[in-house]
Design a protein around this motif. Structure first.
Motif, PDB file in Angstrom:
ATOM      1  N   GLY A 163       0.860  -1.172   0.000  1.00 45.36           N
ATOM      2  CA  GLY A 163       0.000   0.000   0.000  1.00 45.36           C
ATOM      3  C   GLY A 163       0.898   1.224   0.000  1.00 45.36           C
ATOM      4  N   PRO A 164       0.446   2.370   0.487  1.00 44.73           N
ATOM      5  CA  PRO A 164       1.343   3.524   0.608  1.00 44.73           C
ATOM      6  C   PRO A 164       2.544   3.193   1.485  1.00 44.73           C
ATOM      7  CG  PRO A 164      -0.949   4.182   0.916  1.00 44.73           C
ATOM      8  CD  PRO A 164      -0.948   2.683   0.889  1.00 44.73           C
ATOM      9  N   LEU A 165       3.709   3.753   1.139  1.00 47.31           N
ATOM     10  CA  LEU A 165       4.930   3.502   1.892  1.00 47.31           C
ATOM     11  C   LEU A 165       4.804   4.042   3.316  1.00 47.31           C
ATOM     12  CD1 LEU A 165       7.928   2.660   2.062  1.00 47.31           C
ATOM     13  CD2 LEU A 165       8.501   4.944   1.168  1.00 47.31           C
TER      14      LEU A 165
ATOM     15  N   SER B 145       9.644  13.185   2.544  1.00 48.81           N
ATOM     16  CA  SER B 145       8.624  13.723   1.635  1.00 48.81           C
ATOM     17  C   SER B 145       9.106  13.762   0.199  1.00 48.81           C
ATOM     18  CB  SER B 145       8.227  15.138   2.082  1.00 48.81           C
ATOM     19  OG  SER B 145       9.369  15.973   2.149  1.00 48.81           O
TER      20      SER B 145
ATOM     21  N   ARG C 171      12.457   8.704  -0.889  1.00 45.65           N
ATOM     22  CA  ARG C 171      11.408   7.707  -0.644  1.00 45.65           C
ATOM     23  C   ARG C 171      11.722   6.418  -1.405  1.00 45.65           C
ATOM     24  NH1 ARG C 171       6.453   9.760   1.263  1.00 45.65           N
ATOM     25  NH2 ARG C 171       5.236   8.240   0.099  1.00 45.65           N
TER      26      ARG C 171
ATOM     27  N   LEU D  64       3.507  -0.119  -2.733  1.00 39.66           N
ATOM     28  CA  LEU D  64       4.146   1.202  -2.761  1.00 39.66           C
ATOM     29  C   LEU D  64       3.326   2.185  -3.594  1.00 39.66           C
ATOM     30  CD1 LEU D  64       7.816  -0.066  -3.186  1.00 39.66           C
ATOM     31  CD2 LEU D  64       6.804   0.893  -1.113  1.00 39.66           C
ATOM     32  N   ALA D  65       2.072   2.305  -3.211  1.00 36.32           N
ATOM     33  CA  ALA D  65       1.105   3.054  -4.016  1.00 36.32           C
ATOM     34  C   ALA D  65       1.483   4.511  -4.223  1.00 36.32           C
ATOM     35  CB  ALA D  65      -0.273   2.968  -3.353  1.00 36.32           C
ATOM     36  N   ASP D  66       2.226   5.100  -3.295  1.00 35.25           N
ATOM     37  CA  ASP D  66       2.576   6.515  -3.408  1.00 35.25           C
ATOM     38  C   ASP D  66       4.050   6.730  -3.750  1.00 35.25           C
ATOM     39  OD1 ASP D  66       3.521   5.568  -1.011  1.00 35.25           O
ATOM     40  OD2 ASP D  66       2.771   7.226   0.204  1.00 35.25           O
ATOM     41  N   VAL D  67       4.697   5.696  -4.332  1.00 36.13           N
ATOM     42  CA  VAL D  67       6.086   5.801  -4.774  1.00 36.13           C
ATOM     43  C   VAL D  67       6.116   5.545  -6.282  1.00 36.13           C
ATOM     44  CG1 VAL D  67       8.422   4.864  -4.588  1.00 36.13           C
ATOM     45  CG2 VAL D  67       6.977   5.030  -2.552  1.00 36.13           C
TER      46      VAL D  67
END
Length: 298
Positions: free
Chosen positions: A7-9, A21, A26, A173-176
């Motif tokens: 999911g998100p890191l 950030s 990241r 890693l949905a937000d990477v």
């Protein structure tokens, strides 16, 4: 340190986040987290960050990103720094080779950022146990579930697979933004997730729980319109739930999608299932393995 990859890191020490950030740091944290407890070479990190066009200052810039991560780790450790030696059997490389001791065997010392994120020959190492990541816990539980099913203990296997699948909070890693290396690892984990889903539904259907999984199967078949195994499991669950007309419509919709998108017909196994539903084959209503094994292996 607790690291979330499914999911998100996320990465926390106690209640403090150590996720930077900026995008590239990241990525460094994500890659080190996927391989925590194992060294990651500088060349792999550079490939992930810049692909086949790294700048001349790539290694120096990478070290700057590592320093940023260590700064975040140091801030997280400040309020109440844990003691070194709590269940970590990695080897310390702080001294000559003949004086190295497993960390767990040394007297308790204050843990610092350079102990958690270490420079090793040729690369960097996030020195935390693999079980610190949700990805490693998922793989462990999924393997245990599969082994239980192979032994014929479907109830236990289902429970273990459900525990494994509940660890997922979204795409890997949905937000990477992934580079070459992260993309390959994300694909591997997503394939393991789909395999675990199929194996769990196979076992649920053998246990006669077709009504329990019907809604979940319908949702997944909608999300993966070309996935034959999930559609086959949905067709069987619908038929066993007294909704054969919907089972037949599910097959027709899949057939149209395969033809439109890929120019293909459904597999012979899926066509056999369709014909069995049409003729009301009593074998479909048993709790045996008429469907799952051959089709799930596709």
């Amino acid at each position: 340190m607790d690291i979330a990859l499914l999911g998100p890191l996320g990465a926390r020490i106690g209640q403090a986040s150590v996720v930077p950030s900026a995008a590239k740091p990241r990525k460094v944290l994500a890659l080190l987290g996927l391989d925590c407890g194992r060294p990651v070479s500088v060349s792999i990190l550079v490939d992930e960050l810049w692909g086949d066009r790294p700048p001349r200052s790539a290694e120096a810039t990478l070290h700057t990103y590592v320093k940023q991560l260590r700064r975040l780790i140091a801030q997280a450790l400040e309020p109440d720094a844990p003691r070194r030696g709590a269940g970590n059997c990695a080897t310390s490389h702080d001294g000559p080779a003949d004086k190295r001791q497993p960390i767990a065997a040394r007297p308790a010392e204050r843990l610092g950022p350079r102990d958690l994120l270490r420079r090793v020959p040729g690369g960097y190492l996030l020195d935390v146990p693999a079980e610190s990541t949700d990805a490693a816990r998922f793989e462990h539980l999924a393997t245990a579930g599969r082994q239980a099913i192979e032994k014929g203990v479907d109830d236990e296997g289902c429970a273990l697979l459900m525990r494994a699948l509940r660890l997922w909070r979204g795409p890997v890693l949905a937000d990477v933004e992934p580079g070459f290396v992260l993309r390959a690892e994300a694909l591997r984990l997503e394939e393991l997730r789909m395999a675990a889903l199929e194996e769990r539904f196979d076992a649920e259907l053998r246990l006669g729980r077709h009504r329990v999984v019907l809604g979940e199967l319908a949702s997944l078949a909608s999300r993966f319109p070309l996935h034959e195994a999930l559609h086959a499991q949905l067709i069987l669950a619908l038929h066993r739930s007294g909704r054969s007309w919907q089972a037949l419509e599910t097959f027709r919709a899949l057939r149209r999608t395969l033809a439109d998108e890929l120019g293909l017909e459904p597999s012979s196994r899926l066509r056999e299932l369709h014909e069995a539903v049409l003729r009301g084959d009593p074998a479909l209503d048993s709790e045996g393995t008429w469907l799952p094994r051959p089709l799930a292996a596709r």
